[in-house]
Scaffold this active site. Structure first.
Site, PDB file in Angstrom:
ATOM      1  N   TYR A 134      -2.103  -2.153  -3.074  1.00  0.00           N
ATOM      2  CA  TYR A 134      -1.013  -1.212  -2.813  1.00  0.00           C
ATOM      3  C   TYR A 134      -0.001  -1.901  -1.916  1.00  0.00           C
ATOM      4  CZ  TYR A 134       1.594   2.629  -0.761  1.00  0.00           C
ATOM      5  OH  TYR A 134       2.612   3.448  -0.336  1.00  0.00           O
ATOM      6  N   GLU A 186       7.767   1.453  -3.587  1.00  0.00           N
ATOM      7  CA  GLU A 186       6.319   1.637  -3.577  1.00  0.00           C
ATOM      8  C   GLU A 186       5.772   1.010  -4.853  1.00  0.00           C
ATOM      9  OE1 GLU A 186       4.490   5.601  -4.037  1.00  0.00           O
ATOM     10  OE2 GLU A 186       3.341   5.115  -2.238  1.00  0.00           O
TER      11      GLU A 186
END
Ligand code: GDP
Ligand code: MN
Length: 398
Positions: free
Chosen positions: A118, A206
């Site tokens: 991530y 993101e």
């Protein structure tokens, strides 16, 4: 302003960030053609079809599916195109899918399983510095990681004067457990990702997942990109990527008319001038037991035309059960605003089906109240702020 995944990936790629390659399509024929093209370009034999909507969690909602033949691509893309995709991040009724991204399959079976990380870039408002957040626990459940095992999420703050320093990029790669070629790849990935963030005046990147393939390549498999609206004037090419179909129709229309409108969940429409007054109006409505349905700032010129447009916009929200007009007459005179409200009201005739409470304060407030009270139109006038909020509650409880 938010970008679609395919637009976000193109932006990243233009700054040298490696991405999972794909081609956007709005019909299943084009999806099949895209798959063929990708095979020519990358040699891939499998593809993923990914719904393009402004919401995450698409994998969980059935909006990301793997296809292993052109026939499967045809049927998967015709399933996904035109569907109302429901994910944990969409409204309950879902979002309509206009386009799909057909992408090369990058989870090809190798000796090692691909690793999912991530990574996001955003502003830490508490320290006024950009930061990179990252974790080894990428994939579809990062919210659960943040909730249950927050120590598995790292952050790296970046000094605005120095920018991202090479040792910081190496530290990130190290904390992700990488070494050798994968480490080099990650350093390059992070560095170009941060450059892309700064150069495009983004407010959020993101990337979840960031993938390490079995042959040690690091690439962006997903891209959520939000750009700072206030900086769009210097990125005409990015501003052109806006997809109005993804945005609230009332907000778009208000924006075009130069009105500042934000849709909210309550039932009291608010027409005010100035953002500060809008904030305190919403506070007072809430404190008196109500819920604002919107934030609408008509700005400096509250003439009949603008007031009428503002009424029409507010009334398009079916939840609105009362409207509070709260305007401070500084440069704009209250009697002019009152006349604007009366004219708008008369013009709209039966279109107004909810009670309207009007509070005008400032220059010529007394004359304004007189005008309202003598107008013969069905308005409730008020002088004090609290009085106005109480009158809103009174009409709502009827
Ligand atoms: P999101 O659910 O909206 O965040 O969409 P993502 O783009 O992150 O995709 C969801 C999931 O689909 C990812 O976490 C992957 O597990 C999976 N996925 C994405 N690309 C591929 C691919 O090329 N091959 C395979 N097998 N799975 C993929
Ligand atoms: Mn994702």
């Amino acid at each position: 302003m938010n970008l679609h995944e395919y637009q976000g990936k193109e932006l990243l790629n233009s700054f040298g960030v490696r991405i999972q390659r794909g081609i956007v399509a709005d019909s299943s024929e084009k999806a099949v053609a895209a798959a063929k093209q990708l095979t020519e370009d990358t040699g891939t034999g499998w593809w993923v079809v990914k719904a393009q909507i402004h919401a995450g969690g698409r994998g969980k909602g059935g909006g990301v599916r793997l296809g292993k033949s052109l026939e499967e691509i045809a049927s998967i893309s015709s399933d996904i195109l035109g569907m109302m995709l429901i994910t944990p991040q969409t409204p309950p009724e879902g979002k309509f899918v206009n386009q799909v991204l057909v992408a090369e399959d990058v989870y090809y079976p190798g000796e090692n399983d691909p690793e999912e990380y991530y990574m996001s870039v955003l502003l830490n408002r508490a320290t006024s510095k950009n930061m990179i957040m990252y974790s080894t626990e990428g994939g579809m459940d990062i919210e659960a990681v943040a909730e249950n095992t927050p120590h598995l999420i790292f952050t790296e703050e970046i000094d605005p004067l120095l920018g991202l320093l090479p040792f910081q990029a190496r530290k990130i790669a190290f904390n992700l457990g990488l070494s050798g070629g994968a480490m080099k790849e990650m350093v390059k990935f992070v560095t170009s990702l941060y450059t892309a963030y700064v150069k495009s005046d983004a407010s959020l990147f993101e990337i979840n997942p960031v993938l390490k393939t079995s042959d040690d390549k690091i690439l962006a498999v997903d891209a959520k990109v939000s750009l700072d609206d206030s900086a769009l004037f210097r990125h005409k090419d990015l501003a052109a990527l806006r997809d109005l179909r993804e945005e609230n129709a009332i907000e778009v229309e208000a924006n075009e008319a130069g009105l500042n409108y934000v849709d909210l969940d309550g039932n009291v429409g608010c027409m005010v001038n100035g953002a500060g007054l809008a904030m305190s109006t919403m506070d007072l409505i809430k404190q008196s037991g109500g819920e604002p349905a919107n934030f609408l700032d008509v700005g400096g010129t509250a003439d009949a035309k603008r007031v009428e447009l503002a009424f029409r916009l507010i009334l398009r929200d079916p939840n609105v059960k009362a409207i509070l007009v709260n305007i401070f007459g500084g440069i704009v005179r209250c009697d002019r605003v009152a006349q604007g409200v009366i004219d708008a009201f008369k013009n709209m005739g039966d279109a107004i089906k909810v009670p309207i409470i009007v509070r005008l304060q400032g220059t010529n407030a007394v004359e304004a109240k007189q005008l309202l009270d003598d107008s013969g139109v069905d308005l409730i006038s008020a002088t004090e702020f609290q009085e106005a909020a109480d009158k809103v509650q009174e009409v709502l409880s009827k």
